[in-house]
Motif scaffolding. Structure first.
Motif, PDB file in Angstrom:
ATOM      1  N   ILE A 127     -21.252  10.062  -1.803  1.00  0.00           N
ATOM      2  CA  ILE A 127     -21.356   8.863  -2.621  1.00  0.00           C
ATOM      3  C   ILE A 127     -22.826   8.608  -2.937  1.00  0.00           C
ATOM      4  CG2 ILE A 127     -21.207   7.410  -0.561  1.00  0.00           C
ATOM      5  CD1 ILE A 127     -19.929   5.240  -2.362  1.00  0.00           C
ATOM      6  N   ALA A 128     -23.082   8.342  -4.195  1.00  0.00           N
ATOM      7  CA  ALA A 128     -24.450   8.086  -4.647  1.00  0.00           C
ATOM      8  C   ALA A 128     -24.470   6.771  -5.412  1.00  0.00           C
ATOM      9  CB  ALA A 128     -24.934   9.227  -5.530  1.00  0.00           C
ATOM     10  N   ALA A 129     -25.678   6.270  -5.630  1.00  0.00           N
ATOM     11  CA  ALA A 129     -25.854   5.013  -6.345  1.00  0.00           C
ATOM     12  C   ALA A 129     -27.012   5.139  -7.311  1.00  0.00           C
ATOM     13  CB  ALA A 129     -26.124   3.880  -5.353  1.00  0.00           C
ATOM     14  N   VAL A 130     -26.869   4.487  -8.451  1.00  0.00           N
ATOM     15  CA  VAL A 130     -27.945   4.454  -9.447  1.00  0.00           C
ATOM     16  C   VAL A 130     -27.877   3.108 -10.159  1.00  0.00           C
ATOM     17  CG1 VAL A 130     -26.555   5.597 -11.234  1.00  0.00           C
ATOM     18  CG2 VAL A 130     -29.032   5.710 -11.347  1.00  0.00           C
ATOM     19  N   GLY A 131     -29.041   2.563 -10.416  1.00  0.00           N
ATOM     20  CA  GLY A 131     -29.056   1.283 -11.114  1.00  0.00           C
ATOM     21  C   GLY A 131     -30.430   0.935 -11.634  1.00  0.00           C
ATOM     22  N   GLY A 132     -30.450  -0.010 -12.515  1.00  0.00           N
ATOM     23  CA  GLY A 132     -31.695  -0.475 -13.097  1.00  0.00           C
ATOM     24  C   GLY A 132     -32.081   0.330 -14.318  1.00  0.00           C
ATOM     25  N   ASP A 133     -33.035  -0.231 -15.072  1.00  0.00           N
ATOM     26  CA  ASP A 133     -33.524   0.481 -16.249  1.00  0.00           C
ATOM     27  C   ASP A 133     -34.712   1.358 -15.870  1.00  0.00           C
ATOM     28  OD1 ASP A 133     -35.855  -1.095 -16.177  1.00  0.00           O
ATOM     29  OD2 ASP A 133     -35.265  -2.341 -17.867  1.00  0.00           O
TER      30      ASP A 133
END
Length: 126
Positions: free
Chosen positions: A31-37
């Motif tokens: 499981i991975a996470a990505v966010g923001g500009d």
């Protein structure tokens, strides 16, 4: 193995959701996470999502998003990916937890993990 990707407009929110889901799934599912500009603000970025998909150790991935506009960037990222990827129509936190638990099953499939995430939409908090 089916992996999961949490996409949020906030990098902190994405990582927090990933952390909770990983704990519930005993970190057995990728499981991975990505966010923001790209500038570190609130938003999403198709290139960052594509990079996260590429780095995830799974050939099939269920993506969970926080807001509708994240879907557009996730769809762009999926077009750039050579993996089999679906976006779950699910609440991001509850869906991520349910999907992570489902992904730890030896019989997990892309559809069964997506369906587990989507069933979380009917979960009562009371």
């Amino acid at each position: 193995m089916v992996g999961l990707l949490v996409v949020s407009h906030s990098a902190k929110a994405a990582e927090g959701i990933r952390e909770i889901a990983a704990e519930m799934g005993s970190e057995a599912a990728p499981i991975a996470a990505v966010g923001g500009d790209p500038d570190g603000g609130i938003g999403t970025d198709a290139t960052a999502i594509a990079d996260a998909l590429a780095a995830l150790d799974a050939d099939e991935v269920v993506v969970l998003v926080d807001l509708g506009s994240a879907v557009m960037n996730a769809e762009l990222a999926i077009e750039m990916s050579d993996k089999t990827v679906v976006i779950a129509d699910a609440p991001v936190l509850e869906g991520a937890v349910e999907a992570t638990v489902a992904a730890t099953s030896p019989s997990a499939t892309l559809d069964s993990v997506r369906e587990a995430a989507e069933r979380a939409g009917g979960t009562s908090k009371r």
